[in-house]
Design an enzyme around this catalytic site. Sequence first.
Site, short mmCIF file in Angstrom:
data_model
loop_
_atom_site.label_atom_id
_atom_site.label_comp_id
_atom_site.label_asym_id
_atom_site.label_seq_id
_atom_site.Cartn_x
_atom_site.Cartn_y
_atom_site.Cartn_z
N GLU A 159 -0.56 4.72 -0.63
CA GLU A 159 -1.39 5.91 -0.85
C GLU A 159 -0.57 7.18 -0.66
O GLU A 159 0.21 7.28 0.29
CB GLU A 159 -2.57 5.92 0.13
N ARG A 173 -1.53 -2.63 -18.65
CA ARG A 173 -2.81 -1.91 -18.61
C ARG A 173 -2.71 -0.84 -17.53
O ARG A 173 -2.43 -1.14 -16.37
CB ARG A 173 -3.96 -2.85 -18.22
N ASP A 206 -6.56 13.35 -25.17
CA ASP A 206 -6.54 11.97 -24.68
C ASP A 206 -5.85 11.18 -25.80
O ASP A 206 -6.46 10.88 -26.82
CB ASP A 206 -7.97 11.50 -24.45
N TYR A 258 0.85 -1.19 0.00
CA TYR A 258 0.00 0.00 0.00
C TYR A 258 0.88 1.24 0.00
O TYR A 258 1.81 1.34 0.80
CB TYR A 258 -0.93 0.03 1.23
N THR A 310 -3.54 6.02 -22.02
CA THR A 310 -3.36 4.68 -21.49
C THR A 310 -1.91 4.30 -21.76
O THR A 310 -1.23 4.92 -22.57
CB THR A 310 -4.27 3.64 -22.20
N LYS A 327 -1.71 0.58 -25.13
CA LYS A 327 -2.07 0.50 -26.55
C LYS A 327 -0.78 0.61 -27.39
O LYS A 327 0.09 -0.23 -27.22
CB LYS A 327 -3.14 1.52 -26.86
C1 LIG Z 1 -8.92 3.06 -24.68
C2 LIG Z 1 -9.28 4.46 -24.47
C3 LIG Z 1 -9.61 4.94 -23.21
C4 LIG Z 1 -9.94 4.08 -22.02
O1 LIG Z 1 -9.04 3.26 -21.53
P1 LIG Z 1 -9.43 2.10 -20.52
O2 LIG Z 1 -8.08 1.73 -20.04
O3 LIG Z 1 -10.12 1.06 -21.33
O4 LIG Z 1 -10.30 2.67 -19.45
C5 LIG Z 1 -9.80 6.31 -23.06
N1 LIG Z 1 -9.69 7.13 -24.12
C6 LIG Z 1 -9.43 6.69 -25.35
C7 LIG Z 1 -9.32 7.67 -26.47
C8 LIG Z 1 -9.22 5.34 -25.57
O5 LIG Z 1 -8.99 4.91 -26.81
#
Ligand SMILES: *Cc1c(COP(=O)(O)O)cnc(C)c1O
Length: 425
Positions: free
Chosen positions: A66, A245, A210, A64, A236, A239
């Site tokens: 935090e 993840r 994002d 932990y 993220t 990807k």
């Molecule tokens: C995949 C994605 C997310 C969300 O990610 P998670 O890890 O699945 O919650 C947010 N924004 C965009 C543009 C994405 O492609």
Amino acid sequence: MSEQKKQKQHSMHLNALQQFDPEAYQWIIKEQERQMHGIELIPSENLVSQSVLEAMGTVLSNKYSEGYPSKRYYGGNEFIDEIENLAIERAKKLFDAKHANVQPLSGSPANMAAFFAALEPGDKFFGLKLTEGGHLTHGHPVNFSGKLFNAVQYTLNPKTELLDYDAIQKLAEKEKPKLILSGYTAYPRAIDFKRFREICDSVGAVCMADIAHIAGLCAAGVHENPVPYFDIVTTTTHKTLRGPRGAVIFCTEEWKEKIDKAVFPGLQGGPHEHITAAKAVAFKEALQPSFKEYAQQIVKNAKAMAEELMQNGLRLVSGGTDYYLMLVDTMKSKNLPGKEAEQALEKAGIYCNRNTIPFDTRKPWDPSGIRIGTPAITTRGMKESEMKEIARFIVKALDHAKDDSELKKIKAGVQEFCKEFAFYD
Ligand SMILES: *Cc1c(COP(=O)(O)O)cnc(C)c1O
């Protein structure tokens, strides 16, 4: 790879698991085999390295922590602090960022934290509509982002199927949003982040991106990287960035305190430090020259695949791709709804996801197209000539979508094709 080698790897890492819980073990192995025997075209997926996998499976999961490095609410964090600082420093270097928060558990919570930092409930923000390529968290009515905030959704140009910056500028002048969000989940073309900065400045909006999908391309300098001059950027890590993840939030000095507070204690409790360690490893990988080559190859592969698909009569949204992702209009090309196309491809050992196309007249559950991309197959070492071959598998499977025995034959061919590109052994 040989069976012998495969068993060696498994016995090294999953020995206790195999003995104690053969039931769970078998499904893990089956999933690994599925990944290795099939062609993964889901553009939001990738294959992490053995180093990243190993970092995730460590005792850091027990801890932990935090708070933030040197300001924890628990004792015993001297080494955890080192790990988190390593991840932060590497993330900042990789994206040329002033500040990085590496604790967000995934992309959606990262966006939630960013909104909590920049907006009050009821505030107005802009996001691209889901059916045109935006993410659920960009203001869809079923999502927190559409429920808690006044989400105004911008759209694409119906003729070109591209972002219409002039229209977004006009809409911004009329609506005066507090924040404008760019970065998408199903947009096959380059994003003009500089233009978004100008639009935000002209109406005094917080400028947020994002880059969940394209982070690896931004880090490698293949796509324009908005981090140095945007207020807030979320991504993220799993990807194109090819990490575990999870997610990261980047911001300027001005936003640093608000972002950190929004993540903890605003939204999350204890960070997942085994994942933080894996993020640090992935950032180190992405800082290597070989990652730049990887990102460049993703793009070459996408263009090669797009060309072959179009030559075989498939309509791609916007007429192709700039980077890594393609939207195939299966309805118009083959009179095949996206769901049926996805299922036919799955029967042939090819994995993609059904997806709306811009201005789709069908619903997201059964839309008019599929979404495919090249990040995962590029990680496996496939190049342009393999892309042409995969494109031909796709076209054949779509042409025989209702013929299970033909799809089975294609699957056998796909499995044979994949043998040369084993990644986990
Ligand atoms: C995949 C994605 C997310 C969300 O990610 P998670 O890890 O699945 O919650 C947010 N924004 C965009 C543009 C994405 O492609």
